[in-house]
Design a protein around this motif. Structure first.
Motif, PDB file in Angstrom:
ATOM      1  N   LYS A  49     -21.160 154.595  26.808  1.00  0.00           N
ATOM      2  CA  LYS A  49     -20.812 153.266  26.298  1.00  0.00           C
ATOM      3  C   LYS A  49     -20.544 152.235  27.378  1.00  0.00           C
ATOM      4  O   LYS A  49     -20.617 151.042  27.115  1.00  0.00           O
ATOM      5  CB  LYS A  49     -19.625 153.352  25.360  1.00  0.00           C
ATOM      6  N   THR A  53     -25.307 148.908  25.269  1.00  0.00           N
ATOM      7  CA  THR A  53     -24.772 148.357  24.032  1.00  0.00           C
ATOM      8  C   THR A  53     -25.608 148.917  22.893  1.00  0.00           C
ATOM      9  O   THR A  53     -26.801 149.159  23.041  1.00  0.00           O
ATOM     10  CB  THR A  53     -24.781 146.820  24.040  1.00  0.00           C
ATOM     11  N   GLN A  96     -16.083 145.761  27.777  1.00  0.00           N
ATOM     12  CA  GLN A  96     -16.467 146.229  26.449  1.00  0.00           C
ATOM     13  C   GLN A  96     -16.629 145.059  25.485  1.00  0.00           C
ATOM     14  O   GLN A  96     -15.959 144.033  25.602  1.00  0.00           O
ATOM     15  CB  GLN A  96     -15.411 147.193  25.899  1.00  0.00           C
ATOM     16  N   TYR A  97     -17.484 145.227  24.494  1.00  0.00           N
ATOM     17  CA  TYR A  97     -17.754 144.184  23.500  1.00  0.00           C
ATOM     18  C   TYR A  97     -16.492 143.815  22.728  1.00  0.00           C
ATOM     19  O   TYR A  97     -16.261 142.651  22.425  1.00  0.00           O
ATOM     20  CB  TYR A  97     -18.850 144.659  22.547  1.00  0.00           C
ATOM     21  N   VAL A 103     -21.026 145.408  26.844  1.00  0.00           N
ATOM     22  CA  VAL A 103     -21.315 146.829  26.663  1.00  0.00           C
ATOM     23  C   VAL A 103     -20.453 147.436  25.557  1.00  0.00           C
ATOM     24  O   VAL A 103     -19.413 146.910  25.190  1.00  0.00           O
ATOM     25  CB  VAL A 103     -21.123 147.614  27.980  1.00  0.00           C
ATOM     26  N   ARG A 106     -21.434 147.557  18.971  1.00  0.00           N
ATOM     27  CA  ARG A 106     -21.340 146.267  18.294  1.00  0.00           C
ATOM     28  C   ARG A 106     -21.231 146.534  16.801  1.00  0.00           C
ATOM     29  O   ARG A 106     -22.223 146.869  16.158  1.00  0.00           O
ATOM     30  CB  ARG A 106     -22.579 145.424  18.587  1.00  0.00           C
TER      31      ARG A 106
END
Length: 118
Positions: A49, A53, A96-97, A103, A106
């Motif tokens: 992760k 993505t 991170q998203y 990344v 989502r």
């Protein structure tokens, strides 16, 4: 169906992460792979992760990907994409998203990013 896009390069990453990316057919940056949504695939994506993505992709975007490639009967579900128009959103490729970066998973899907990269 899940779309996974390799965002960062793998130089300096752990060998287990590189092997997992190889098993997912993610060979280079800005490569998109369409995968079936199984627990095994989810585990592999969770392991990598920090470098990619991923999220659900709708059928309309899959059709655009296949049309852009030029053939609709290709067996391999690997697509080379351009860098996104307008750049990556928010805080960049190392965050991170869920924290404002790019990344990671989502939850709202990855279709909008894929359309920016076509």
């Amino acid at each position: 169906m899940i779309a996974a896009i390799l965002i960062r390069g793998t130089i300096g990453s752990q060998r287990a992460v590189r092997d997992t990316l190889q098993m997912l057919n993610l060979s280079g940056k800005q490569v998109c792979v369409l995968l079936k949504d199984t627990p095994q695939v989810r585990g592999m994506l969770e392991k990598c992760k920090d470098y990619l993505t991923y999220g659900e992709i709708d059928e309309e975007t899959v059709a655009e990907l296949k049309k852009e490639r030029g053939d609709t009967h290709h067996k391999e579900n690997v697509f080379r994409l351009h860098p996104p128009r307008g750049g990556y959103e928010r805080k960049g490729v190392k965050v991170q998203y869920t924290h404002g970066g790019v990344v990671g998973e989502r939850p709202d899907g990855v279709s909008d990013l894929v359309k920016k990269m076509l």
